[in-house]
Motif scaffolding. Sequence first.
Motif, PDB file in Angstrom:
ATOM      1  N   SER A  28       0.849  -1.196   0.000  1.00 34.37           N
ATOM      2  CA  SER A  28       0.000   0.000   0.000  1.00 34.37           C
ATOM      3  C   SER A  28       0.881   1.240   0.000  1.00 34.37           C
ATOM      4  N   ASN A  29       0.384   2.304  -0.613  1.00 34.96           N
ATOM      5  CA  ASN A  29       1.052   3.603  -0.590  1.00 34.96           C
ATOM      6  C   ASN A  29       0.357   4.590   0.337  1.00 34.96           C
ATOM      7  N   THR A  30      -0.659   4.110   1.065  1.00 31.85           N
ATOM      8  CA  THR A  30      -1.438   5.006   1.929  1.00 31.85           C
ATOM      9  C   THR A  30      -1.480   4.471   3.362  1.00 31.85           C
ATOM     10  N   CYS A  31      -0.326   4.105   3.894  1.00 28.90           N
ATOM     11  CA  CYS A  31      -0.248   3.539   5.239  1.00 28.90           C
ATOM     12  C   CYS A  31      -0.067   4.635   6.289  1.00 28.90           C
ATOM     13  N   LEU A  32      -0.637   4.407   7.431  1.00 25.22           N
ATOM     14  CA  LEU A  32      -0.507   5.294   8.584  1.00 25.22           C
ATOM     15  C   LEU A  32      -0.377   4.442   9.840  1.00 25.22           C
ATOM     16  N   ILE A  33       0.229   4.999  10.881  1.00 31.53           N
ATOM     17  CA  ILE A  33       0.262   4.375  12.205  1.00 31.53           C
ATOM     18  C   ILE A  33      -0.472   5.303  13.170  1.00 31.53           C
ATOM     19  N   ARG A  34      -1.330   4.715  14.009  1.00 34.60           N
ATOM     20  CA  ARG A  34      -2.012   5.473  15.050  1.00 34.60           C
ATOM     21  C   ARG A  34      -1.631   4.857  16.385  1.00 34.60           C
ATOM     22  N   ILE A  35      -1.217   5.695  17.323  1.00 32.62           N
ATOM     23  CA  ILE A  35      -0.873   5.255  18.675  1.00 32.62           C
ATOM     24  C   ILE A  35      -1.802   5.982  19.633  1.00 32.62           C
ATOM     25  N   SER A  36      -2.469   5.200  20.479  1.00 32.67           N
ATOM     26  CA  SER A  36      -3.409   5.812  21.422  1.00 32.67           C
ATOM     27  C   SER A  36      -3.194   5.239  22.821  1.00 32.67           C
ATOM     28  N   ASN A  37      -3.603   6.003  23.818  1.00 26.50           N
ATOM     29  CA  ASN A  37      -3.538   5.586  25.207  1.00 26.50           C
ATOM     30  C   ASN A  37      -4.606   4.512  25.419  1.00 26.50           C
ATOM     31  N   SER A  38      -4.200   3.336  25.936  1.00 30.57           N
ATOM     32  CA  SER A  38      -5.148   2.227  26.111  1.00 30.57           C
ATOM     33  C   SER A  38      -6.278   2.570  27.073  1.00 30.57           C
ATOM     34  N   ASN A  39      -6.025   3.448  28.039  1.00 35.33           N
ATOM     35  CA  ASN A  39      -7.053   3.808  29.022  1.00 35.33           C
ATOM     36  C   ASN A  39      -7.940   4.948  28.545  1.00 35.33           C
ATOM     37  N   ASP A  40      -7.474   5.737  27.575  1.00 32.06           N
ATOM     38  CA  ASP A  40      -8.249   6.871  27.080  1.00 32.06           C
ATOM     39  C   ASP A  40      -7.983   7.010  25.569  1.00 32.06           C
TER      40      ASP A  40
END
Length: 193
Positions: A28-40
């Motif tokens: 894919s040429n449209t990849c992203l990574i999202r990192i979020s707080n597991s509690n919020d």
Amino acid sequence: DNGVTWTAITTATSNDGTQNWYAPVTPSNTCLIRISNSNDLSVFDVSDAVFSITPPVTVTSPNGGETLIGCATVPITWNKSTCYSGWKIDYTLDGSTYTNIAIPSDNGSANQTYNWVVPNGINVSAAKIRIAVNGTPTVVDESNNNFNIIPSNDVTVTSPNGGQVWQGLSQHQITWTNLPTASGQYSLQYSLD
């Protein structure tokens, strides 16, 4: 898919600022990574721009549209990821049945080549090459489009050419014709299977 859907890498890693990840085989040429707080989950960040995931193996030739002639030696070429090194090369004439060509050694570089002697006597327009990591058939690429294989007419068997019944230990002439471009020496072989 540019953030339309998200797939979990992990749901509870320690907050040490690093996580190892094996990228999926899906390019894919449209990849992203999202990192979020597991509690919020409202506390998150996403990559500033898209990045690309390339296939671990890519057939570069023959990749579609070529015409290969029987008996010719044709280079099969592919690009590979550095994390793989064992290969299995197959061809198909119909898109469903595959015949193994070779399990070649890796040359250590990103660009790989195997010289294939194209089988003669075939006349098709739906041929493709498939290259897979040997032992991991899900890591695979195939020619993007069909290519043609046509028979060579430099040498033509004229007898026996089908339908004959020859008794064992009886003597018969094997005959052929050739074009002026063919060499002056020939190897004759027979097959029982």
